[in-house]
Design a protein around this motif. Structure first.
Motif, PDB file in Angstrom:
ATOM      1  N   PRO A 113     -32.435  25.616 -26.672  1.00  0.00           N
ATOM      2  CA  PRO A 113     -31.198  25.015 -27.198  1.00  0.00           C
ATOM      3  C   PRO A 113     -31.433  24.018 -28.327  1.00  0.00           C
ATOM      4  O   PRO A 113     -30.558  23.813 -29.166  1.00  0.00           O
ATOM      5  CB  PRO A 113     -30.587  24.313 -25.983  1.00  0.00           C
ATOM      6  N   PRO A 117     -29.430  25.624 -31.522  1.00  0.00           N
ATOM      7  CA  PRO A 117     -28.276  25.061 -30.811  1.00  0.00           C
ATOM      8  C   PRO A 117     -27.011  25.901 -30.905  1.00  0.00           C
ATOM      9  O   PRO A 117     -26.363  26.166 -29.882  1.00  0.00           O
ATOM     10  CB  PRO A 117     -28.083  23.681 -31.454  1.00  0.00           C
ATOM     11  N   ASN A 118     -26.622  26.336 -32.102  1.00  0.00           N
ATOM     12  CA  ASN A 118     -25.396  27.129 -32.253  1.00  0.00           C
ATOM     13  C   ASN A 118     -25.549  28.505 -31.637  1.00  0.00           C
ATOM     14  O   ASN A 118     -24.631  29.028 -30.995  1.00  0.00           O
ATOM     15  CB  ASN A 118     -25.010  27.244 -33.729  1.00  0.00           C
ATOM     16  N   GLU A 121     -25.328  28.263 -27.857  1.00  0.00           N
ATOM     17  CA  GLU A 121     -23.935  28.124 -27.406  1.00  0.00           C
ATOM     18  C   GLU A 121     -23.217  29.473 -27.424  1.00  0.00           C
ATOM     19  O   GLU A 121     -22.461  29.796 -26.508  1.00  0.00           O
ATOM     20  CB  GLU A 121     -23.182  27.092 -28.246  1.00  0.00           C
ATOM     21  N   LYS A 124     -24.435  31.531 -24.519  1.00  0.00           N
ATOM     22  CA  LYS A 124     -23.803  31.074 -23.272  1.00  0.00           C
ATOM     23  C   LYS A 124     -22.394  31.641 -23.153  1.00  0.00           C
ATOM     24  O   LYS A 124     -21.991  32.085 -22.072  1.00  0.00           O
ATOM     25  CB  LYS A 124     -23.740  29.546 -23.215  1.00  0.00           C
ATOM     26  N   ARG A 125     -21.653  31.630 -24.264  1.00  0.00           N
ATOM     27  CA  ARG A 125     -20.285  32.173 -24.242  1.00  0.00           C
ATOM     28  C   ARG A 125     -20.288  33.654 -23.897  1.00  0.00           C
ATOM     29  O   ARG A 125     -19.435  34.128 -23.139  1.00  0.00           O
ATOM     30  CB  ARG A 125     -19.587  31.935 -25.583  1.00  0.00           C
TER      31      ARG A 125
END
Length: 167
Positions: A113, A117-118, A121, A124-125
């Motif tokens: 992460p 980072p992006n 995310e 994860k979505r």
């Protein structure tokens, strides 16, 4: 061939129509309910050569803000249904940093992460959406079906439309 959710497919088709771009999709995963209604949960986005939204002159994505989760999470990949997180060996950045980076991340996955980072995310979505869909499918007793038999269905729904009419 990126995997996209039905709502992403519809958004891509809408954007493509505005830009006069032709897209191709093929159902990748489908289920059938007790009444014989068929439900598509995932599509393969058929891309031959460059992505149709990639501007080769500027080397940029023309729909960067609206691109699907599969693109947003790249070079990270989520293996479904296990949720195993991987990095694509086809990514130029991954190639440049090579096996040493992959070895480091395999021993310290908590760094993923921080490095991505992006992308993390977005991954994860993807996993959350997939698990939400699977939970719905289990609760409603839908059974897996062969996507090549969708033409035999009396009715075919995308999962989000099916969920909306069922709850």
């Amino acid at each position: 061939m990126p995997i996209v959710f039905p709502w992403e497919k519809r958004e891509l088709e809408k954007i493509a129509a505005e830009m006069n771009i032709k897209l191709g999709f093929k159902p990748s995963q489908a289920f059938i309910d007790e009444d014989g209604a068929c439900v598509v949960t995932l599509y393969k986005w058929i891309i031959q050569g460059f992505c149709p939204f990639f501007n080769r002159a500027s080397r940029h994505c023309m729909i960067h803000e609206d691109k699907p989760l599969a693109c947003k999470m790249y070079p990270l990949l989520v293996e479904l249904p296990s949720g195993k997180l991987m990095a694509s060996g086809k990514c130029d950045w991954i190639k440049q940093h090579g096996p040493k980076l992959m070895e480091h991340l395999s021993t310290r996955p908590e760094l993923i992460p921080e490095l991505f980072p992006n992308e993390f995310e977005a991954a994860k979505r993807v996993f959350i959406e997939f698990m939400t869909i699977n939970s719905f499918i289990e609760r409603h007793g839908l059974r897996p079906m062969d996507v090549s038999k969708l033409s035999e269905c009396a009715s075919v729904y995308d999962i989000d439309e099916y969920m909306a009419r069922s709850e």
